[in-house]
Structures are given as C-alpha cells and as structure tokens.
Design a protein around this motif. Structure first.
Motif, mmCIF file in Angstrom:
data_model
loop_
_atom_site.group_PDB
_atom_site.id
_atom_site.type_symbol
_atom_site.label_atom_id
_atom_site.label_comp_id
_atom_site.label_asym_id
_atom_site.label_seq_id
_atom_site.Cartn_x
_atom_site.Cartn_y
_atom_site.Cartn_z
ATOM 1 N N PRO A 1 0.836 -1.202 0.000
ATOM 2 C CA PRO A 1 0.000 0.000 0.000
ATOM 3 C C PRO A 1 0.871 1.253 0.000
ATOM 4 O O PRO A 1 2.013 1.253 0.459
ATOM 5 C CB PRO A 1 -0.800 -0.131 1.304
ATOM 6 C CG PRO A 1 -0.765 -1.592 1.621
ATOM 7 C CD PRO A 1 0.550 -2.096 1.136
ATOM 8 N N LYS A 2 0.313 2.352 -0.490
ATOM 9 C CA LYS A 2 1.119 3.557 -0.711
ATOM 10 C C LYS A 2 1.646 4.176 0.577
ATOM 11 O O LYS A 2 2.576 4.978 0.550
ATOM 12 C CB LYS A 2 0.300 4.576 -1.496
ATOM 13 C CG LYS A 2 -0.010 4.095 -2.910
ATOM 14 C CD LYS A 2 -0.776 5.118 -3.724
ATOM 15 C CE LYS A 2 -1.038 4.607 -5.139
ATOM 16 N NZ LYS A 2 -1.797 5.566 -5.966
ATOM 17 N N ASP A 3 1.064 3.832 1.714
ATOM 18 C CA ASP A 3 1.572 4.369 2.974
ATOM 19 C C ASP A 3 2.665 3.489 3.588
ATOM 20 O O ASP A 3 3.248 3.860 4.617
ATOM 21 C CB ASP A 3 0.425 4.537 3.973
ATOM 22 C CG ASP A 3 -0.297 3.225 4.241
ATOM 23 O OD1 ASP A 3 -0.079 2.264 3.465
ATOM 24 O OD2 ASP A 3 -1.089 3.169 5.198
ATOM 25 N N SER A 4 2.950 2.349 2.996
ATOM 26 C CA SER A 4 4.001 1.477 3.536
ATOM 27 C C SER A 4 4.698 0.724 2.411
ATOM 28 O O SER A 4 4.890 -0.489 2.468
ATOM 29 C CB SER A 4 3.402 0.475 4.528
ATOM 30 O OG SER A 4 2.393 -0.314 3.899
ATOM 31 N N GLN A 5 5.073 1.446 1.363
ATOM 32 C CA GLN A 5 5.680 0.807 0.198
ATOM 33 C C GLN A 5 7.137 0.414 0.466
ATOM 34 O O GLN A 5 7.837 1.037 1.267
ATOM 35 C CB GLN A 5 5.627 1.759 -1.001
ATOM 36 C CG GLN A 5 4.244 1.920 -1.599
ATOM 37 C CD GLN A 5 4.264 2.849 -2.798
ATOM 38 O OE1 GLN A 5 4.971 3.850 -2.812
ATOM 39 N NE2 GLN A 5 3.484 2.524 -3.807
#
Length: 552
Positions: A286-290
C-alpha cells in the motif's frame, strides 16, 4: 494392467493367506485335473471305476487335497508339507497303473509334484532324488512285479531323468528369481535411502532459502511456481495487502511509486514468458508502507534450448533507494546554493577583467584570471551536479548533422590535446543526419573527447569515428590511454565512480561526466557501451536514431 503389476498383486495376495490355505492351493491344480479326468472316464470308460488301483488312486488324491487344507501345518516342523507331493507320486502311480490300457499317459501328471518339490525349501539333493525316484517308481514297479514288459523299465528311467532335469531347471529358475528378488530389494533399499537423503537435503535447502533475506521464486516450463521461500511470501503478502488498491489492481508500482505495473510487466509474468532481466525496480505494498524491490530473472533452457523454467530473485532495496534519493537531494540543494554566488563571482570578475577603461596591473590581472578560471571550473562542476541530480535530460529532437558536431568538438578540443601531446583523428562521412538535440549530443561528444584526452596523460591518439550501421548512427571515441579493467567498465556509468588508476593519479574529476552522458543518450532512445583493457586504451560506442526524410 501390465503382467508385472498383476504378478506383484497376486504375490502380495498369496502372502496374506493362511499357511494351510497356501499348502492346499499348491495341491489344488493336480486334484482338479484328476477330477476332470475322472469325470471324462465316467463317461467314456465307466468300467475303470471297478478297478481297485484306479479307484484307490482317486480316493488318495481326494484325501491328499483334504489333508492339505485341513492339516495344521504351522504346528509341525518347517517343510513337513513335502509329504503331500511325495504321496502324490503314489496316487498318480495307482491311478496310472489302474488305467494303463485306457490312459497310459497319466504318468505325466508326475510333473505337478516335481514342480512342488523343486520349489520347496528342502535340500537340492533330496529334491533331485525325489524328482527322479517318484516318476521312476510309477513306471518301474509293474515290470518289476511282472505286470508289464521289461522294456517299460527303461521308459521309467527316461521319465525319471526327464523329471529330474525339469527339477534342475526349476531350481536354477528359482535361484535366478531369488537373485532378481534380492537385487530388486537392494535397489529398492537404495532408492529408499536416496529418497531419504533427498528429503533431508530438501529440508536443509528449504531452511537455508527461508533464512536468506532475498525473495526467491522458481517456475516450471508452464509458468507454475515450484518453489517460493519465506521472504518472497512476505513480498507476496505486501502485493496482496488489502486484496486490491484503489484502482482495483495489486499493490505493484513502477519506479515512480504511483504508476501501477501492468500485469504483463509483473516480474513473475515476464519470467514465465521466458524473459531474462536484471535491475528491474518495482514498489510493492500500500502507498503508505511501500517497499522498493529490485528484481532479476534468469530463464532455464533444456538440452534443446527450449524454455524449461525460470528463477526470479527479489531484494529489498528501500534503504538504498532512499539513501540515494537523500544524496541526490543534498547534491541538488548544495548545487543550487552554490549556483547563485558563483554566477555573481564570475560576472563581477568578467566586468573587472573586461573593463578597458581601467587597466589593471599585470600581476593583478593574472591573479584575477586565475580566480576566474577556477570559478568557471567550479561553475562547470556545479552544472554537472545539477544535471546529475535532475535525472533524465530534456531533449528537443530535430534533424542534426552528427559529422558537423564531431568536427566542431574536435576543433574545440584541439588546445587541450596539444597541451598533453595527444593526436586527434576523425573518420566521419561528409554528412550523417540524426534525429537528436544538437546541444545535448555536442555535450556527449565533448565529454567523451575530454575524457579520452584526459586519460591519455602520456600522449597517444584519440580517434573519433561516425557511420551508419544497422539502421542507426554509430559514434565511436577511441583512445590509447591507461584503460580500465572489465569490472570497472561495468561500473563506469555510475554517479561519482572513478577507476582505481584515476583516483591514484592527479587527473581531476568527480565521476559525473559519463553518468550525464548516458542520461543524455538514453533520453534520445540510444545506447552507449564501453570496452577497455588496462594499458590498451578505451572505446566508447554510442548509437543514435537516424533522421529519415519522411520525418520532415
């Protein structure tokens, strides 16, 4: 079902039967054949049933069959059942001699007890003796008692010898069967041992693969996974986190961290298609934990050079990518901070040195010239740093004569070459049109020429060639300088990379020129490669798209 399979199944079924049942089954074929003969005789020659010998033989056969099934053989000594086939010779003798005028060939029934005795566990000598004497007695007793002509005695001898020969053959066949069985069992034991070792090795390999911090996937020829280690499974969970992203696809993004990777560009899909690649950077999760993952794949070929599978390796390079980005941001910020004061310094030095109304003393003018020259050198360095930090160079393509750019660049590099004793040569056509940005390509040629001269400190020759080849414009810059190792040629286009020889010498540079050069060539859709040998010089080869008249 094959005969071998049927035999093994029958053998297994036989081994599960009760011991007395197995003894009875050995007697059953002879008893059935005698029953069939008795049935036929009852129709064709019923008078035989009045013969006490024939009738006694039938009764003995029936009694032996019953004894085979009913006697608790397991309570007696091993091999005691051999009494049954020995008594079979007596039963056959009674039956044969009681019907000799009607059924003279019944003596051949002796083959049944001979087979049984030969396959039994008794000693070989006893088996041969019984196989000879049993059939011999069947035919020899009547002539000895005067009930048959003396010539039958020799027939009895021949029958005994024939049956003994059969017994020998059966013994050898049994030995061969036992040898084959032992060999088969040994082979099976070896296979079991190897399978056990392979299972242990598989467990060790799995443990090793689960220990390393690199994701690993193995595919077969059909693109199906045959192996996935622990690290790769964690990557897969990141890709499938929340099942799907906002756009309905998996969490697999391109190098810009935001553009979803098309399914046919997934590393596993590329590998399944037989593609070999390296340094393919994707972002997963996900873009918050790439996380940044560098992937590579190698196709496996069989003996016919056909695709047989692939291995994909994935490494988490998030920390390295972020460190490089922080370094580039730092370089960019520092370069911007230096740009403005340098521009001001160079401008004011130009004003002072170019002011014809206020002549400067000679020493002052010389010192200011040194200051301006070094300020311009620092300005060029800052420009390179900014160009490097900006990533891909912007280009404006138009019809460009590569020959003219080469000639102008050689003319400009003449003073630098003369100072170091380097001879410049050009091998170019009269005109060579390319679809390129003349300012950027002139920068490429200048960088390559400057390096070729700079790294030929003891003189030599620098040759620039240009020609059309395989539908592209080819540019070569070759020197006879210090050269570099094959390992260094693979790293030469990296930012801030300098060879060991360059670092140990007094040759100036920071290792940005070739990385900028490669960025410019890549932005044109071209290629650049380097070949070199230590002490034998270096050749840089650039390909650029040709300009076609239909593009006007």
């Amino acid at each position: 079902m094959s005969e071998r399979v049927m035999y093994l199944k029958a053998k297994h079924l036989y081994s599960t039967l009760h011991y007395r049942t197995r003894i009875g089954l050995c007697e059953l074929p002879l008893a059935l054949l005698v029953a069939i003969i008795a049935t036929i005789v009852s129709i064709t020659a019923p008078s035989l049933f009045t013969n006490p010998l024939f009738l006694g033989g039938l009764v003995l056969h029936a009694g032996l069959l019953a004894a085979s099934f009913l006697t608790p053989w397991e309570r007696f000594r091993p091999g005691s059942y051999v009494i049954i086939p020995l008594l079979d010779f007596v039963a056959i003798g009674l039956t044969r001699n009681g019907s000799v005028d009607v059924l003279p060939g019944l003596s051949l029934l002796a083959i049944f007890p001979v087979i049984w005795i030969s396959a039994s566990a008794i000693r070989t000598r006893l088996s041969l003796l019984a196989s000879f004497l049993g059939p011999f007695v069947i035919l020899a007793v009547p002539p000895l008692l005067g009930f048959a002509p003396p010539s039958q005695f020799w027939t009895a001898v021949l029958l005994g010898l024939a049956m003994a020969t059969v017994s020998v053959s059966l013994r050898f066949a049994s030995l061969n069967s036992d040898y084959s069985q032992r060999k088969l069992e040994a082979s099976k034991a070896e296979v079991d041992r190897l399978q056990g070792e392979n299972a242990e090795r598989a467990l060790v390999l799995e443990a090793i693969l689960d220990t390393i911090d690199v994701g690993l996937v193995a595919l077969d020829a059909h693109g199906n996974r045959t192996l996935t280690n622990r690290q790769q499974r964690s990557y897969d969970r990141l890709v499938k986190a929340g099942e799907q992203d906002d756009d309905g696809g998996s969490h697999l993004y391109a190098a810009d961290k935001s553009t979803p990777v098309q399914p046919n560009r997934y590393p596993v899909h590329r590998a399944a298609a037989g593609e070999t690649f390296a340094n393919y950077l994707v972002w997963i999760g996900p873009k918050d934990s790439q996380r940044a993952v560098m992937t590579a794949a190698t196709a496996i070929k069989d003996g016919d050079e056909q695709f047989a599978g692939s291995v994909i390796v994935s490494s988490d390079v998030t920390d390295m990518v972020e460190a490089l980005r922080a370094k580039e941001d730092f370089v960019s910020n520092v370069s911007h901070e230096l740009w403005t004061p340098l521009t001001s310094i160079i401008g004011h030095l130009d004003l002072v040195l170019d002011d014809e109304d206020h002549a400067l003393p000679t020493d002052t003018e010389r010192q200011l010239s040194v200051a301006r020259r070094n300020a311009e050198r620092l300005y060029a360095l800052v420009s390179n740093l900014l160009a490097s930090a900006s990533g891909a160079a912007s280009v404006h393509l138009r019809p460009t004569d590569l020959t003219g750019l080469v000639e102008n660049s050689i003319e400009s590099a003449g003073p630098q070459a003369a100072d170091t004793g380097v001879s410049l040569k050009a091998d170019v056509p009269d005109i060579l049109w390319t679809s390129s940005d003349p300012l950027r390509i002139r920068q490429v040629i200048d960088n390559l020429l400057s390096n070729a001269i700079k790294y030929s400190p003891d003189g030599g020759t620098v040759t620039v060639r240009a020609r059309e080849e395989c539908g592209s414009a080819l540019l070569e810059v070759q020197d006879t300088g210090i050269g570099m190792s094959p390992t260094e040629t693979k790293l030469i286009f990296g930012k801030f990379f300098r060879t060991e020889a360059a670092r140990q010498s007094t040759i100036p540079g920071v290792g940005l020129g070739l990385s900028i050069t490669k960025a410019i060539v890549d932005s044109h859709g071209g290629t650049i490669r380097c070949t070199s040998q230590p002490g034998a010089g270096t050749t840089f080869t650039v390909t650029l798209p040709l300009h076609r008249p239909e593009q006007n």
